[in-house]
Design an enzyme around this catalytic site. Structure first.
Site, PDB file in Angstrom:
ATOM      1  N   ARG A 105      38.304  10.882 -37.652  1.00 18.00           N
ATOM      2  CA  ARG A 105      37.529  12.102 -37.916  1.00 18.00           C
ATOM      3  C   ARG A 105      36.205  11.705 -38.513  1.00 18.00           C
ATOM      4  NH1 ARG A 105      40.245  16.856 -41.180  1.00 18.00           N
ATOM      5  NH2 ARG A 105      40.605  15.283 -42.751  1.00 18.00           N
ATOM      6  N   THR A 109      31.143  15.723 -39.750  1.00 11.49           N
ATOM      7  CA  THR A 109      31.291  16.833 -38.796  1.00 11.49           C
ATOM      8  C   THR A 109      32.754  17.224 -38.591  1.00 11.49           C
ATOM      9  OG1 THR A 109      31.487  15.301 -36.959  1.00 11.49           O
ATOM     10  CG2 THR A 109      29.268  16.028 -37.522  1.00 11.49           C
ATOM     11  N   ASP A 201      46.534  12.773 -47.986  1.00  8.38           N
ATOM     12  CA  ASP A 201      46.210  12.028 -46.764  1.00  8.38           C
ATOM     13  C   ASP A 201      47.489  11.341 -46.271  1.00  8.38           C
ATOM     14  OD1 ASP A 201      43.440  10.439 -45.493  1.00  8.38           O
ATOM     15  OD2 ASP A 201      45.459   9.718 -45.071  1.00  8.38           O
ATOM     16  N   ASP A 204      47.270   7.482 -45.689  1.00  2.00           N
ATOM     17  CA  ASP A 204      47.266   6.723 -46.952  1.00  2.00           C
ATOM     18  C   ASP A 204      48.645   6.720 -47.588  1.00  2.00           C
ATOM     19  OD1 ASP A 204      44.662   5.873 -46.924  1.00  2.00           O
ATOM     20  OD2 ASP A 204      43.891   7.575 -48.069  1.00  2.00           O
TER      21      ASP A 204
HETATM   22  N1  URA Z   1      44.841  14.641 -42.550  1.00  2.00           N
HETATM   23  C1  URA Z   1      45.649  14.355 -43.586  1.00  2.00           C
HETATM   24  O1  URA Z   1      46.192  13.266 -43.673  1.00  2.00           O
HETATM   25  N2  URA Z   1      45.837  15.302 -44.536  1.00  2.00           N
HETATM   26  C2  URA Z   1      45.275  16.511 -44.474  1.00  2.00           C
HETATM   27  O2  URA Z   1      45.519  17.329 -45.360  1.00  2.00           O
HETATM   28  C3  URA Z   1      44.437  16.793 -43.378  1.00  2.00           C
HETATM   29  C4  URA Z   1      44.225  15.850 -42.428  1.00  2.00           C
END
Ligand code: URA
Length: 210
Positions: A105, A109, A201, A204
């Site tokens: 991502r 943007t 995330d 992560d």
């Molecule tokens: N990607 C993620 O890992 N967590 C989110 O909350 C949104 C996108």
């Protein structure tokens, strides 16, 4: 075609998801829970898979009994967090093939940019199950399925752990023919494109990179 959302409300899935959301949960535990949920989600997403009758011999007699053709299934992992779903899904369908879509991502943007795409042969014979724990903006999911459709698979389903309403709307607007299986539909996205309340995330947390 009406857009389908399958909200997997099984208490085991919901319980494990709650544990995963907790911020102090260890990487080890988070990953194990994701593996367990993946197996349970695999049951849901394969519920209407076609079976064929084969002749077998039980200790008592010959009979016709149903089997599914696991080799025709392809799990399409959206890198990198999709990998967290793979082991659990493969426990249930060990014969499945695996494709990968690499997308990141753009942090400004939030648009999905492709850096990798590799699918097995004969996609037109395969049922594709796309895996990404987080359907947030939906941009990665839309881009992944756009590319996947170029390979012409027999069917496509999308499995995530959490979906944001915004992501679901975006995905359905672009791919109304692709059913979505999710364990939860959370409240909204925040200004950074994270799902809230969410679980942070996913990449992560799976890989222990933060
Ligand atoms: N990607 C993620 O890992 N967590 C989110 O909350 C949104 C996108």
């Amino acid at each position: 075609m009406p857009a389908e959302v399958h909200h997997v409300t099984h208490p085991l899935v919901q319980h494990k998801l709650t544990l995963m959301r907790q911020k102090d949960r260890s990487t080890n535990s988070f990953r194990r829970l994701l593996g367990e949920i993946s197996m349970l989600m695999a049951y849901e997403v394969t519920r209407d898979m076609p079976t064929q009758l084969i002749e077998i011999e039980t200790p008592l007699e010959k009979t016709m009994a149903p089997v599914i053709d696991g080799k025709k299934t392809v799990f399409v992992s959206i890198m990198r967090a999709g990998a967290g779903f793979l082991d659990g899904m493969l426990n249930v369908i060990p014969g499945a093939r695996i494709g990968h879509v690499g997308l990141y991502r753009d942090p400004k943007t939030l648009v999905a940019v492709e850096y990798y795409f590799k699918m097995p042969d004969h996609m037109h014979e395969r049922d594709a199950i796309v895996l990404d724990p987080m359907l947030a903006t939906g941009n990665s999911a839309v881009a992944a399925v756009d590319r996947l459709k170029e390979t012409n698979p027999k069917s496509i389903r999308f499995v995530c752990l959490l979906a944001a309403p915004e992501g679901l709307a975006n995905f359905h607007a672009n791919h109304p023919d692709v059913p979505v299986y999710t364990a939860a539909i959370d409240r909204q996205l925040n200004e950074h494109g994270y799902i809230v309340p969410g679980l942070g995330d996913a990449g992560d947390r799976i890989f222990g990179t933060k």
